[in-house]
Design an enzyme around this catalytic site. Structure first.
Site, PDB file in Angstrom:
ATOM      1  CG  ASP A  75      30.958  28.825  45.958  1.00  0.00           C
ATOM      2  OD1 ASP A  75      30.688  29.294  47.085  1.00  0.00           O
ATOM      3  OD2 ASP A  75      31.657  29.451  45.135  1.00  0.00           O
ATOM      4  CB  SER A  76      27.834  32.014  45.813  1.00  0.00           C
ATOM      5  OG  SER A  76      29.209  32.293  45.961  1.00  0.00           O
TER       6      SER A  76
ATOM      7  CE1 TYR B  65      24.179  32.352  46.396  1.00  0.00           C
ATOM      8  CE2 TYR B  65      24.743  30.696  48.042  1.00  0.00           C
ATOM      9  CZ  TYR B  65      24.111  31.049  46.865  1.00  0.00           C
ATOM     10  OH  TYR B  65      23.424  30.094  46.168  1.00  0.00           O
TER      11      TYR B  65
ATOM     12  CB  CYS C 190      29.469  28.380  49.787  1.00  0.00           C
ATOM     13  SG  CYS C 190      29.020  30.106  50.032  1.00  0.00           S
TER      14      CYS C 190
ATOM     15  CD  GLU D 149      32.244  34.619  40.828  1.00  0.00           C
ATOM     16  OE1 GLU D 149      31.763  34.524  39.697  1.00  0.00           O
ATOM     17  OE2 GLU D 149      32.230  33.668  41.654  1.00  0.00           O
TER      18      GLU D 149
ATOM     19  CB  CYS E  44      35.704  33.601  51.156  1.00  0.00           C
ATOM     20  SG  CYS E  44      34.746  33.781  49.636  1.00  0.00           S
TER      21      CYS E  44
ATOM     22  CG  HIS F  50      34.992  33.354  45.366  1.00  0.00           C
ATOM     23  ND1 HIS F  50      33.932  32.658  45.883  1.00  0.00           N
ATOM     24  CD2 HIS F  50      34.586  33.784  44.140  1.00  0.00           C
ATOM     25  CE1 HIS F  50      32.925  32.679  45.014  1.00  0.00           C
ATOM     26  NE2 HIS F  50      33.306  33.354  43.945  1.00  0.00           N
TER      27      HIS F  50
END
Ligand code: DGL
Length: 273
Positions: free
Chosen positions: A12-13, A44, A75, A154, A186, A188
């Site tokens: 993943d990013s 990304y 991702c 994040e 996503c 996240h």
């Protein structure tokens, strides 16, 4: 030599793909995992197809060098932009998170109104809409890009008034349309699932593609006779984590997302691949 006891590669990013890795750990605990989080180049979501494809290609080369038997593109942005291209370039089987998520959403909606939230790249590609419409052309799919969610996640602001306020603004449109199913498009976003769920209300089912992706991975490994048959033993170091930057921050997050004890996160220079 790659064989059934070789690891599964997951990338993943950043930390988002850990929500997919966690699901693989739960559903197929015998599997070893090599995880790569591109923490130097996250996010990304607003980058071009060319850039995401170049990044993904480098990560695939890195995972190949670690002799993984299969790659999970954990991702959505990379699944939307790069997967078709990079899977043609290698013999290693690959799966992304978009198709499994689309399948669940199509099976879940009752009123035929599905929403998708994701990065600008994923939403701009309309990939969820295309897959869902292949399954059921009657379903309408409305996408909403939520670019601020990735940095909020994040930064660890999973339960925070700022995240709440931004989520209310992003989700208002989908509430007005009356969707009954919302794809967390996503990797996240499952980390702010409770905020999104609270705002959307009980009448809206949230789809986390991670669960179905892990199921699809199991099916693929079974089909190719690649399921790991070694017994997982307590204290085994079955999971290895690599990042392109900020290993300590990644380790802290990883430990709060995955309860299996992260031993280390090693920095590698991904531009070398
Ligand atoms: N976690 C990624 C996804 O699923 C991307 C977040 C980002 O890097 O913008 O799309």
């Amino acid at each position: 030599m790659i064989n059934k006891n070789s690891p599964v590669g997951v990338f993943d990013s950043g930390i988002g793909g850990l929500t997919v890795a966690r699901e693989i750990m739960r559903q197929i605990p015998n599997e070893k995992i090599i995880y790569f989080g591109d923490t130097a180049r996250v996010p990304y979501g607003g980058k071009s197809r060319e850039t995401i494809t170049r990044y993904s290609r480098q990560i695939v080369r890195f995972l190949q060098a670690r002799e993984v038997k299969v790659i999970v593109v954990a991702c959505n942005t990379a699944s939307a932009y790069a997967l078709d291209e990079i899977e043609k370039e290698t013999d290693i089987p690959m799966i992304g998170v978009v198709k499994p998520g689309a399948r669940v959403a199509a099976a879940t909606t009752v009123n035929g109104k599905v929403g998708v939230i994701g990065t600008e790249g994923t939403i701009g590609s309309s990939i969820y809409s295309r897959y869902i419409k292949k399954i059921n052309p009657q379903v309408t799919v409305t996408g909403k890009a939520c670019p601020l969610f990735t940095p909020l996640v994040e930064e660890g602001l999973w339960e925070d008034p700022v995240t709440d306020e931004i989520a209310k603004r992003y989700l208002a449109e989908l509430l007005d349309i009356g969707i009954d199913t919302l794809i967390l498009g996503c990797t996240h976003y499952p980390l702010i699932r409770s905020t999104v769920g609270r705002i959307m209300g009980e009448g809206v089912s949230l789809v986390n593609p991670a669960y179905e992706t892990a199921r699809e991975l199991r099916r693929l490994l079974e089909e190719k006779s690649l399921l790991n048959d070694e017994e997982a033993r307590l204290g085994d170091n079955r999971y290895r984590f690599y990042v392109s930057d900020a290993a300590d921050k990644f380790k802290r997050f990883a430990n709060s997302i995955i309860k299996y004890g992260i031993l280390s996160a090693e920095i590698i220079n991904i531009e070398e691949y």
